[in-house]
Design an enzyme around this catalytic site. Sequence first.
Site, short mmCIF file in Angstrom:
data_model
loop_
_atom_site.label_atom_id
_atom_site.label_comp_id
_atom_site.label_asym_id
_atom_site.label_seq_id
_atom_site.Cartn_x
_atom_site.Cartn_y
_atom_site.Cartn_z
N LYS A 144 -3.95 -2.48 14.54
CA LYS A 144 -3.11 -1.49 15.27
C LYS A 144 -3.89 -1.46 16.82
O LYS A 144 -4.86 -1.37 16.66
CB LYS A 144 -3.38 -0.13 14.74
CG LYS A 144 -2.17 -0.08 13.62
CD LYS A 144 -2.31 1.33 13.00
CE LYS A 144 -2.45 1.51 11.52
NZ LYS A 144 -3.56 1.31 10.81
N GLU A 153 0.78 -1.23 0.15
CA GLU A 153 -0.09 -0.01 0.03
C GLU A 153 0.78 1.24 -0.11
O GLU A 153 2.10 1.28 0.25
CB GLU A 153 -0.92 0.01 1.27
CG GLU A 153 -0.13 -0.06 2.58
CD GLU A 153 -1.06 0.67 3.77
OE1 GLU A 153 -1.46 1.70 3.58
OE2 GLU A 153 -0.98 0.14 4.80
N1 PSU Z 1 -0.68 0.50 8.72
C1 PSU Z 1 0.43 1.04 9.05
N2 PSU Z 1 0.13 2.42 8.87
C2 PSU Z 1 -0.88 3.25 8.41
C3 PSU Z 1 -1.76 2.51 7.69
C4 PSU Z 1 -1.91 1.13 8.21
O1 PSU Z 1 1.26 0.57 9.63
O2 PSU Z 1 -0.85 4.45 8.20
C5 PSU Z 1 -3.09 2.90 6.91
C6 PSU Z 1 -3.58 1.90 6.23
O3 PSU Z 1 -3.51 2.47 4.97
C7 PSU Z 1 -4.95 1.58 6.33
C8 PSU Z 1 -5.36 2.88 6.81
O4 PSU Z 1 -5.81 1.17 5.44
O5 PSU Z 1 -4.21 3.45 7.80
C9 PSU Z 1 -6.89 2.85 7.87
O6 PSU Z 1 -7.11 4.04 7.87
P1 PSU Z 1 -8.67 4.18 8.46
O7 PSU Z 1 -8.87 3.73 9.87
O8 PSU Z 1 -9.19 5.59 8.40
O9 PSU Z 1 -9.79 3.48 7.65
#
Ligand code: PSU
Length: 304
Positions: A158, A24
């Site tokens: 996370k 990603e």
């Molecule tokens: N994992 C990481 N750092 C990040 C992300 C994931 O270690 O920045 C990002 C990914 O792109 C994931 C997003 O899809 O955070 C999730 O965002 P939200 O909670 O707004 O869906």
Amino acid sequence: MIEIQYSAEVAAARAAGTAIVALESTIITHGMPFPQNVEVAAQVEQDIRDTGAIPATMAVIKGVLHVGLETDQLQALGQAQGVAKVSRADMPVCLAMGKTGATTVAATMIAARLAGIDVFATGGIGGVHKGAEHSFDISADLMELAQTPMTVVAAGAKAILDIPKTLEVLETQGVPVIAYGQDSIPAFWSSQSDLNAPLRMDTARDIARSHAMRQAMALPGGQLIANPIPADAEIAAEVLAPVIAQAQAEADAQGVTGKAVTPFLLQRIFELTEGRSLTANIALVRNNARLAAEIAKELVKLKA
Ligand code: PSU
Ligand code: MN
């Protein structure tokens, strides 16, 4: 209609039938500070090559879906200001309007499926946020896992998230959550949590076989592989809990909502741990990239 641009090495890998691993780009633009973001992105790509597969970092650049970035494109994306964070809802808009955006886990899964890629490595997926019973903040990543066939390797959800609720949503959506090589569900910066994973597998080959079985059964949706951070790089959950609580309280006090929540929390945790969270984040992403490459290679063997 949709314009796809493959990087030179991804185009060659597609022609030769070499294993490919999707990556990603939101983690580059919104998950890590410059210049570490660009260094880590290049390092993770190299880890995949060293394991015998080819990396395909996804991004939308001026309305073109890029599957694999050349070195200069990766550099430019990592330094650009105000790049959009693109998920399922906004990806078609970004493409149609000729704009530039970094792909989240959900959007990267969509891009990888379009490119015929089966395996994707990231740090941690989005999930159910703490306080979601009030905010309703549930990442589109979870619903994507329910509908797009992809093996996604992450270090669990996370730790800024409500992990039990995240597991409940995944179970409801029929997404297998498979801990790699241990019984407990890893918690991103920490290798262990006090929650048992619904499933466990110990080899890349088994993971590839269950991926292939889902395909044979024509089941929509993917599988989430929860790969623990290497023990020498982890931060104890007790150390992080107050930091996460402080970052969350600040987000609430400042009225941070929507897409901004995850980048805000990651940035504050980086500051509050004086960079330790980033060091751990780098170690776990690299570890996930290597496992994803092993799985992708096994899948190529199974399909041969
Ligand atoms: N994992 C990481 N750092 C990040 C992300 C994931 O270690 O920045 C990002 C990914 O792109 C994931 C997003 O899809 O955070 C999730 O965002 P939200 O909670 O707004 O869906
Ligand atoms: Mn959200």
